[in-house]
Design a protein around this motif. Structure first.
Motif, PDB file in Angstrom:
ATOM      1  N   PHE A   1       0.854  -1.187   0.000  1.00  0.00           N
ATOM      2  CA  PHE A   1       0.000   0.000   0.000  1.00  0.00           C
ATOM      3  C   PHE A   1       0.890   1.237   0.000  1.00  0.00           C
ATOM      4  O   PHE A   1       1.836   1.343   0.795  1.00  0.00           O
ATOM      5  N   SER A   2       0.590   2.157  -0.885  1.00  0.00           N
ATOM      6  CA  SER A   2       1.413   3.364  -1.023  1.00  0.00           C
ATOM      7  C   SER A   2       0.506   4.561  -1.255  1.00  0.00           C
ATOM      8  O   SER A   2       0.658   5.291  -2.233  1.00  0.00           O
ATOM      9  N   ASP A   3      -0.447   4.747  -0.340  1.00  0.00           N
ATOM     10  CA  ASP A   3      -1.366   5.867  -0.516  1.00  0.00           C
ATOM     11  C   ASP A   3      -0.601   7.182  -0.386  1.00  0.00           C
ATOM     12  O   ASP A   3       0.484   7.249   0.210  1.00  0.00           O
ATOM     13  N   HIS A   4      -1.165   8.232  -0.982  1.00  0.00           N
ATOM     14  CA  HIS A   4      -0.493   9.538  -0.986  1.00  0.00           C
ATOM     15  C   HIS A   4      -0.281  10.011   0.449  1.00  0.00           C
ATOM     16  O   HIS A   4      -1.222  10.110   1.242  1.00  0.00           O
ATOM     17  N   CYS A   5       0.960  10.308   0.746  1.00  0.00           N
ATOM     18  CA  CYS A   5       1.361  10.546   2.135  1.00  0.00           C
ATOM     19  C   CYS A   5       0.746  11.819   2.702  1.00  0.00           C
ATOM     20  O   CYS A   5       0.463  12.764   1.973  1.00  0.00           O
ATOM     21  N   PRO A   6       0.564  11.847   4.009  1.00  0.00           N
ATOM     22  CA  PRO A   6       0.220  13.115   4.659  1.00  0.00           C
ATOM     23  C   PRO A   6       1.454  14.004   4.706  1.00  0.00           C
ATOM     24  O   PRO A   6       2.587  13.514   4.698  1.00  0.00           O
TER      25      PRO A   6
ATOM     26  N   GLY B   1       2.107  28.190   5.157  1.00  0.00           N
ATOM     27  CA  GLY B   1       2.707  26.916   4.812  1.00  0.00           C
ATOM     28  C   GLY B   1       2.836  26.716   3.323  1.00  0.00           C
ATOM     29  O   GLY B   1       2.276  27.460   2.517  1.00  0.00           O
ATOM     30  N   LEU B   2       3.593  25.687   2.970  1.00  0.00           N
ATOM     31  CA  LEU B   2       3.673  25.280   1.578  1.00  0.00           C
ATOM     32  C   LEU B   2       2.312  24.764   1.121  1.00  0.00           C
ATOM     33  O   LEU B   2       1.554  24.190   1.903  1.00  0.00           O
ATOM     34  N   ASN B   3       2.018  24.958  -0.157  1.00  0.00           N
ATOM     35  CA  ASN B   3       0.808  24.367  -0.725  1.00  0.00           C
ATOM     36  C   ASN B   3       1.126  22.916  -1.084  1.00  0.00           C
ATOM     37  O   ASN B   3       1.647  22.620  -2.152  1.00  0.00           O
ATOM     38  N   LEU B   4       0.816  22.013  -0.181  1.00  0.00           N
ATOM     39  CA  LEU B   4       1.197  20.606  -0.320  1.00  0.00           C
ATOM     40  C   LEU B   4       0.069  19.743  -0.865  1.00  0.00           C
ATOM     41  O   LEU B   4       0.027  18.539  -0.623  1.00  0.00           O
ATOM     42  N   TRP B   5      -0.857  20.366  -1.581  1.00  0.00           N
ATOM     43  CA  TRP B   5      -1.936  19.649  -2.252  1.00  0.00           C
ATOM     44  C   TRP B   5      -2.748  18.790  -1.294  1.00  0.00           C
ATOM     45  O   TRP B   5      -2.923  17.584  -1.486  1.00  0.00           O
ATOM     46  N   PRO B   6      -3.294  19.380  -0.230  1.00  0.00           N
ATOM     47  CA  PRO B   6      -4.021  18.563   0.757  1.00  0.00           C
ATOM     48  C   PRO B   6      -5.257  17.882   0.197  1.00  0.00           C
ATOM     49  O   PRO B   6      -5.732  16.896   0.771  1.00  0.00           O
ATOM     50  N   GLU B   7      -5.759  18.356  -0.928  1.00  0.00           N
ATOM     51  CA  GLU B   7      -6.986  17.799  -1.490  1.00  0.00           C
ATOM     52  C   GLU B   7      -6.783  16.430  -2.129  1.00  0.00           C
ATOM     53  O   GLU B   7      -7.769  15.735  -2.442  1.00  0.00           O
ATOM     54  N   ILE B   8      -5.543  16.010  -2.341  1.00  0.00           N
ATOM     55  CA  ILE B   8      -5.325  14.724  -3.024  1.00  0.00           C
ATOM     56  C   ILE B   8      -4.518  13.750  -2.169  1.00  0.00           C
ATOM     57  O   ILE B   8      -3.894  12.839  -2.703  1.00  0.00           O
ATOM     58  N   ARG B   9      -4.562  13.905  -0.843  1.00  0.00           N
ATOM     59  CA  ARG B   9      -3.785  13.007   0.015  1.00  0.00           C
ATOM     60  C   ARG B   9      -4.477  12.841   1.361  1.00  0.00           C
ATOM     61  O   ARG B   9      -5.372  13.615   1.720  1.00  0.00           O
ATOM     62  N   MET B  10      -4.076  11.830   2.096  1.00  0.00           N
ATOM     63  CA  MET B  10      -4.624  11.651   3.430  1.00  0.00           C
ATOM     64  C   MET B  10      -4.170  12.789   4.334  1.00  0.00           C
ATOM     65  O   MET B  10      -3.096  13.380   4.135  1.00  0.00           O
ATOM     66  N   ALA B  11      -4.977  13.106   5.317  1.00  0.00           N
ATOM     67  CA  ALA B  11      -4.619  14.086   6.328  1.00  0.00           C
ATOM     68  C   ALA B  11      -3.760  13.426   7.400  1.00  0.00           C
ATOM     69  O   ALA B  11      -3.771  12.200   7.556  1.00  0.00           O
ATOM     70  N   GLU B  12      -3.033  14.248   8.136  1.00  0.00           N
ATOM     71  CA  GLU B  12      -2.234  13.700   9.235  1.00  0.00           C
ATOM     72  C   GLU B  12      -3.079  12.850  10.168  1.00  0.00           C
ATOM     73  O   GLU B  12      -2.642  11.802  10.650  1.00  0.00           O
ATOM     74  N   ALA B  13      -4.301  13.299  10.422  1.00  0.00           N
ATOM     75  CA  ALA B  13      -5.173  12.599  11.364  1.00  0.00           C
ATOM     76  C   ALA B  13      -5.589  11.211  10.871  1.00  0.00           C
ATOM     77  O   ALA B  13      -6.025  10.371  11.659  1.00  0.00           O
ATOM     78  N   ASP B  14      -5.449  10.965   9.550  1.00  0.00           N
ATOM     79  CA  ASP B  14      -5.815   9.666   8.980  1.00  0.00           C
ATOM     80  C   ASP B  14      -4.720   8.620   9.122  1.00  0.00           C
ATOM     81  O   ASP B  14      -4.969   7.423   8.935  1.00  0.00           O
ATOM     82  N   THR B  15      -3.520   9.057   9.430  1.00  0.00           N
ATOM     83  CA  THR B  15      -2.365   8.168   9.328  1.00  0.00           C
ATOM     84  C   THR B  15      -2.485   6.963  10.241  1.00  0.00           C
ATOM     85  O   THR B  15      -2.178   5.825   9.850  1.00  0.00           O
ATOM     86  N   GLU B  16      -2.916   7.165  11.463  1.00  0.00           N
ATOM     87  CA  GLU B  16      -3.005   6.058  12.420  1.00  0.00           C
ATOM     88  C   GLU B  16      -3.944   4.968  11.916  1.00  0.00           C
ATOM     89  O   GLU B  16      -3.628   3.773  12.002  1.00  0.00           O
ATOM     90  N   ASP B  17      -5.113   5.357  11.375  1.00  0.00           N
ATOM     91  CA  ASP B  17      -6.062   4.368  10.860  1.00  0.00           C
ATOM     92  C   ASP B  17      -5.477   3.624   9.666  1.00  0.00           C
ATOM     93  O   ASP B  17      -5.680   2.408   9.524  1.00  0.00           O
ATOM     94  N   TYR B  18      -4.793   4.343   8.801  1.00  0.00           N
ATOM     95  CA  TYR B  18      -4.177   3.734   7.612  1.00  0.00           C
ATOM     96  C   TYR B  18      -3.140   2.702   8.025  1.00  0.00           C
ATOM     97  O   TYR B  18      -3.156   1.553   7.546  1.00  0.00           O
TER      98      TYR B  18
END
Length: 274
Positions: free
Chosen positions: A38-43, A63-80
């Motif tokens: 699994f290699s989902d788009h990183c937070p 902050g940098l515009n890190l394209w948050p609309e196309i990746r998991m949020a930091e808060a999702d990482t634990e579930d992933y």
């Protein structure tokens, strides 16, 4: 299609894919998969001031515009992470935890200390989508500026040399909008190939790019681009064939497409990255 591995898999967390970890694992199991990554788009960091830039010298930090609309949020990482680790216990083939990441040297500690360190990722896949180094990070298929294109290639070579990544996903993505092949594009992609060869890093034939192609024939495809893969074969690059699955039903089917395409160039893919 028995005996096929795939190390490029996404879930609904990225906002542009469907399905959850068990859905992909079930399909992989039914197809006789030998290894699934699994290699989902990183937070990326949402609140960390280390990655803020001063806005035009006016004193306002953002902050940098890190394209948050196309990746998991930091808060999702634990579930992933938990879902991938749990899934690995349900099947008799290895299931690996990874993230697909762009590279910007300002974020080096994030990849190393957070994704590989804190979250214990088994691997990172380099997904060279953007031109790094600025406050905005433009999507490379849409970039026309010669200066930006040269900076992009320098950034990909730098990413390969960082030692963080297990393979280069869709290394010919720059061709995705139908860009004309020319001597500068060839030189830039040759530099990417040479860096990958020097670092013993596989370059990926991308099954999703093949599946999305609307034109028939090798020369009609946007990416994977035939001239790049002719160059890869000539230079003796190590190749990996992955699905880039965004729907569970394509977990292995797209990986087979990639293998069939690689065979056209006499390229034999590696089946593992460990």
């Amino acid at each position: 299609m028995a005996g096929i591995s795939n190390f490029h898999t996404h879930t609904y967390l990225c906002g542009h894919a469907e399905g959850w970890v068990p859905d992909y694992v079930r399909v992989a199991q039914s197809a006789g998969c030998t290894a699934l990554g699994f290699s989902d788009h990183c937070p990326y960091p949402e609140q960390d001031s280390r990655f803020w830039l001063m806005d035009g010298g006016k004193g306002a930090a953002r902050g940098l515009n890190l394209w948050p609309e196309i990746r998991m949020a930091e808060a999702d990482t634990e579930d992933y992470v938990a879902a991938v680790r749990q899934a690995a216990e349900t099947v008799d083939f290895p299931v690996y935890l990874g993230f697909e990441c762009e590279y910007d040297k300002r974020l080096h500690s994030w990849y190393k200390d957070e994704l590989l360190g804190r979250w214990g990722a088994d691997y990172l896949a380099l997904g060279p989508h953007w031109v790094a180094g600025g406050q905005e990070l433009p999507y490379i298929p849409g970039v026309a500026s010669r200066k930006e294109i040269l900076r992009y290639f320098d950034g990909v070579v730098e990413a390969i040399a960082s030692g963080l990544f297990a393979f280069v996903a869709h290394p010919d993505l720059i061709m995705a909008n139908g860009r004309d092949w020319n001597s500068e594009i060839e030189a830039g992609l040759a530099a990417v190939l040479d860096a990958a060869i020097d670092c013993k890093l596989p370059v990926e034939v991308n099954g999703l790019g093949l599946a999305r192609s609307t034109q028939v024939g090798r020369a009609g495809r946007l990416y994977p681009h035939h001239k790049f893969w002719e160059l890869a074969a000539l230079r003796g690059a190590t190749v990996i064939c992955n699905s880039d699955a965004h729907q569970s039903q394509n977990t292995i089917i797209h990986a087979q497409l990639a293998r069939d395409y690689a065979a056209e160039f006499g390229l034999v893919p590696v089946e593992g990255i460990f």
